[in-house]
Design a protein around this motif. Structure first.
Motif, short mmCIF file in Angstrom:
data_model
loop_
_atom_site.label_atom_id
_atom_site.label_comp_id
_atom_site.label_asym_id
_atom_site.label_seq_id
_atom_site.Cartn_x
_atom_site.Cartn_y
_atom_site.Cartn_z
N TRP A 38 6.31 -1.78 -31.76
CA TRP A 38 6.01 -1.82 -32.37
C TRP A 38 4.97 -0.16 -32.79
CZ3 TRP A 38 -0.12 -0.44 -34.03
CH2 TRP A 38 -0.99 -0.94 -35.41
N LYS A 39 5.63 0.59 -32.13
CA LYS A 39 5.70 2.58 -32.47
C LYS A 39 4.51 2.90 -32.75
CE LYS A 39 11.46 2.06 -32.80
NZ LYS A 39 10.92 2.57 -31.41
N PRO A 40 2.92 2.71 -32.00
CA PRO A 40 2.19 2.88 -32.56
C PRO A 40 2.45 4.79 -32.59
CG PRO A 40 1.53 2.55 -30.76
CD PRO A 40 3.45 1.49 -30.72
N THR A 41 1.59 5.11 -33.76
CA THR A 41 0.51 6.50 -32.94
C THR A 41 -0.57 7.05 -31.76
OG1 THR A 41 0.84 6.48 -34.97
CG2 THR A 41 0.26 8.77 -34.24
N TRP A 42 -1.06 5.58 -31.27
CA TRP A 42 -2.09 6.30 -30.36
C TRP A 42 -1.64 5.14 -29.86
CZ3 TRP A 42 -4.87 10.52 -28.56
CH2 TRP A 42 -4.53 11.30 -29.16
N ILE A 43 -2.24 4.67 -28.09
CA ILE A 43 -2.66 4.17 -27.30
C ILE A 43 -4.50 4.11 -27.16
CG2 ILE A 43 -2.66 2.31 -24.88
CD1 ILE A 43 0.56 3.85 -25.30
N ASN A 44 -4.61 3.32 -27.33
CA ASN A 44 -6.55 3.27 -27.41
C ASN A 44 -6.79 2.40 -26.31
OD1 ASN A 44 -9.25 2.63 -29.44
ND2 ASN A 44 -9.27 3.27 -27.59
N SER A 45 -7.23 2.59 -24.88
CA SER A 45 -7.25 1.48 -24.02
C SER A 45 -9.32 1.55 -24.25
CB SER A 45 -7.24 1.72 -22.82
OG SER A 45 -7.69 2.96 -22.05
N HIS A 46 -9.99 0.76 -23.71
CA HIS A 46 -11.29 0.65 -23.29
C HIS A 46 -11.53 -0.28 -22.44
CE1 HIS A 46 -12.81 0.14 -28.12
NE2 HIS A 46 -11.34 0.85 -27.83
N TRP A 47 -12.43 0.20 -21.63
CA TRP A 47 -13.09 0.43 -20.31
C TRP A 47 -11.32 1.15 -18.98
CZ3 TRP A 47 -14.30 -3.61 -22.74
CH2 TRP A 47 -15.38 -4.08 -23.79
#
Length: 403
Positions: free
Chosen positions: A109-118
């Protein structure tokens, strides 16, 4: 901007009440122009590939049959792990599946950012994926992930996650201090960003007045309200004792307790022992769509949280913000992240935790204050700092500044 959100809990279908704040956050990201895809564990009956309010959702299986996917949801992973040793066996499998699924989503998918929750396990998983793919990683801390799970080994995992995060968002000053202690090197990457909530819905004033009449006996003048888990760490004992003190001092109050908890019967017995059972109503759970009517019907919302025996403290306390938005005065305690929202003498009143006398004195201050200045100040403060559209705007600005 493309953002891949990785979380352990997410609404499983429309109308599901599971961690709605994560979905509200993702939905607002979409409304402000981001492309968002969510990675979350699968649950029996949920779609593997889904779209809710413009948010793409990909749910990964980690156990067969599907009915055996019992680590997450239905009370949260921490509670499920405590309830069953079988879930502890499944946990490493879940983490491994989450890692490989997140890696595949990131590569294709090639995201700009990975955002982890917890921070754990999602933060640790995303930190590894970030190192392998060079995609920037933003960790979102919700409180329990830094304030609990405090063994030496887990602190190592959390410190690794913080070290390998380009940005770390913390929801209160107390979670910020804990994150700084875990990884001093990441101090410059920390952004104080409270969990965003939706704007108050339009309330039917006739329904509000009817609810107030239902909750407040005709013989009483003021309605006090508590909303939350009916457990010891939430300060319910001190609130019932404070109600007794207020009544003995001539204050015409009635207390409504909204919520459920393991110690509910214990507190009902306490009210009977103190001879105030007729001045306390245990309402039980209330649908989230109705809760603002309760805030609007009350004179004062009281949230007397304190530190639990296991070290738990209130990380943020969004119920105070909800009450402020509804125009209800608030009384809290000087514990955890509560003082971030309840600024003593400005947006509300603060008592000392685990102290019924201090609590009753501050409720008196709120009852005796006839000015609308604190209510107006609190409402404006809540809108500026806690509405999801404002927190998401600051979140995106933080990412753009780093980029």
């Amino acid at each position: 901007m493309k953002i891949l959100i990785v979380t352990s809990n997410y609404p499983r279908w429309p109308g599901d009440s599971t961690t709605p704040f994560v979905h509200n956050f993702a939905r607002e990201l979409v409304s402000q122009g981001a492309q968002v895809r969510v990675v979350a564990p699968h649950f029996e009956g949920a779609k593997r590939k889904d779209n809710m309010d413009g948010v793409e959702i990909r749910r990964f299986r980690y156990w067969l049959p599907e009915s055996g996917q019992t680590v997450c949801y239905q009370g949260g992973a921490l509670g499920n792990l405590k309830k069953s040793w079988v879930n502890k066996v499944k946990l490493p499998v879940l983490v491994a599946c989450e890692f490989f699924f997140t890696l595949v989503q990131t590569l294709f998918w090639k995201p700009t950012w990975i955002n982890s929750h917890w921070l754990i396990p999602q933060g640790f998983v995303c930190a590894l994926v970030s190192k392998l793919t060079n995609v920037k990683h933003v960790s979102t801390i919700h409180g329990g992930d830094v304030l609990a799970l405090d063994s030496h080994l887990l602190r190592k995992f959390k410190a690794f996650t913080l070290k390998h995060s380009d940005v770390v968002t913390v929801n209160s000053s107390v979670t910020r201090a804990k994150a700084e202690a875990l990884s001093p090197a990441t101090v410059s990457n920390l952004v104080l960003l409270p969990t965003g909530i939706l704007a108050i819905p339009t309330l039917n004033q006739d329904e509000v007045l009817a609810l107030r009449a239902q909750l407040l006996p005709k013989s009483k003048e003021y309605l006090l309200l508590f909303v939350g888990r009916v457990n010891e760490e939430k300060g319910v004992k001190e609130l019932i004792e404070a109600t007794k003190i207020l009544l003995d001092n001539g204050y015409s109050v009635h207390l409504a307790i909204v919520g459920r908890g393991h110690q509910e019967q214990q507190f009902k017995a306490l009210a009977a022992t103190l001879n105030v059972e007729n001045a306390v109503t245990f309402v039980g759970w209330v649908n989230s769509s109705e809760i603002y009517h309760y805030y609007a019907a009350a004179d004062i919302f009281v949230g007397p949280s304190k530190r639990a025996d296991d070290g738990w403290i209130e990380a943020q306390g969004l119920t105070f913000v909800e009450a402020m938005l509804a125009g209800c005065k608030v009384v809290g305690t000087n514990s955890g992240g509560i003082p971030d929202a309840v600024i003593d003498g400005k947006t509300g009143w603060l008592a000392e935790p685990d102290n019924a006398i201090s609590l009753s004195e501050n409720i008196k201050k709120a009852l005796d204050n006839d000015s609308t200045e604190i209510i107006d100040t609190a409402s404006a403060f809540a809108k500026d700092n806690y509405l999801v559209q404002n927190t998401v705007r600051r979140f995106l600005t933080s990412l753009k500044d780093v980029a």
